[in-house]
Scaffold this motif. Structure first.
Motif, PDB file in Angstrom:
ATOM      1  N   ASN A   2      -9.399  -5.868   0.065  1.00  0.00           N
ATOM      2  CA  ASN A   2      -8.282  -5.402   0.905  1.00  0.00           C
ATOM      3  C   ASN A   2      -8.443  -5.848   2.350  1.00  0.00           C
ATOM      4  O   ASN A   2      -8.324  -5.067   3.285  1.00  0.00           O
ATOM      5  N   GLY A  40     -13.386   0.048  -7.981  1.00  0.00           N
ATOM      6  CA  GLY A  40     -12.197  -0.012  -7.140  1.00  0.00           C
ATOM      7  C   GLY A  40     -12.595  -0.207  -5.691  1.00  0.00           C
ATOM      8  O   GLY A  40     -13.725   0.079  -5.294  1.00  0.00           O
ATOM      9  N   CYS A  41     -11.666  -0.682  -4.904  1.00  0.00           N
ATOM     10  CA  CYS A  41     -11.932  -0.897  -3.485  1.00  0.00           C
ATOM     11  C   CYS A  41     -12.149   0.449  -2.799  1.00  0.00           C
ATOM     12  O   CYS A  41     -11.543   1.460  -3.169  1.00  0.00           O
ATOM     13  N   CYS A  46      -3.766  -2.566   7.863  1.00  0.00           N
ATOM     14  CA  CYS A  46      -2.823  -1.766   7.085  1.00  0.00           C
ATOM     15  C   CYS A  46      -1.417  -1.973   7.641  1.00  0.00           C
ATOM     16  O   CYS A  46      -1.250  -2.316   8.814  1.00  0.00           O
ATOM     17  N   SER A  88      -7.628   1.931   0.463  1.00  0.00           N
ATOM     18  CA  SER A  88      -6.376   1.445  -0.120  1.00  0.00           C
ATOM     19  C   SER A  88      -5.731   0.358   0.734  1.00  0.00           C
ATOM     20  O   SER A  88      -4.898  -0.404   0.256  1.00  0.00           O
ATOM     21  N   CYS A  89      -6.083   0.289   2.010  1.00  0.00           N
ATOM     22  CA  CYS A  89      -5.642  -0.810   2.857  1.00  0.00           C
ATOM     23  C   CYS A  89      -6.667  -0.981   3.963  1.00  0.00           C
ATOM     24  O   CYS A  89      -7.443  -0.084   4.255  1.00  0.00           O
TER      25      CYS A  89
END
Length: 112
Positions: free
Chosen positions: A89, A50-51, A93, A54-55
């Motif tokens: 990502n 996973g990255c 954000c 998250s943003c």
């Protein structure tokens, strides 16, 4: 594996009642007594993780191992890296509305 060497009595050949060469006419020799080298090879790449965020700008990674087969008996190890990284990502954000400022202008704060 065996190597069989034939020995010929021709240098010189027996002549005029001379004796044949003494000894055996062939010789068996064992060779390559150890196993052959096996070069290492990579497994397939794993799925990307996973990255890391998250943003906003983050990274993700994947891995592989030199076990398909592993190098053995003096074989060469795998060339290259066992881990791969890539960006994810990308971009900033989304902003969050924190209220209204002077003259009703929205106050925005970027998320980390």
């Amino acid at each position: 594996m065996k190597i069989i060497s034939k020995i010929q009595c021709t240098n010189p050949e027996p002549q005029f009642g001379g004796d044949n060469c003494a000894g055996l006419s062939s010789d068996n020799t064992n060779c390559n007594l150890g196993p052959c080298p096996i070069d290492g090879d990579w497994t397939s790449w794993s799925q990307y993780s996973g990255c890391s965020v998250s943003c906003g700008d983050g990274t993700k990674s994947r891995s592989r191992s030199c076990t398909s087969p592993p190098p053995q008996y003096g074989g060469t190890p795998c060339a290259g890296q066992d881990t791969d990284h890539t960006n994810c990502n990308l971009g900033s954000c989304p902003s969050q509305l924190m209220g209204l400022g002077l003259h009703g202008v929205p106050l925005l704060v970027a998320q980390p």
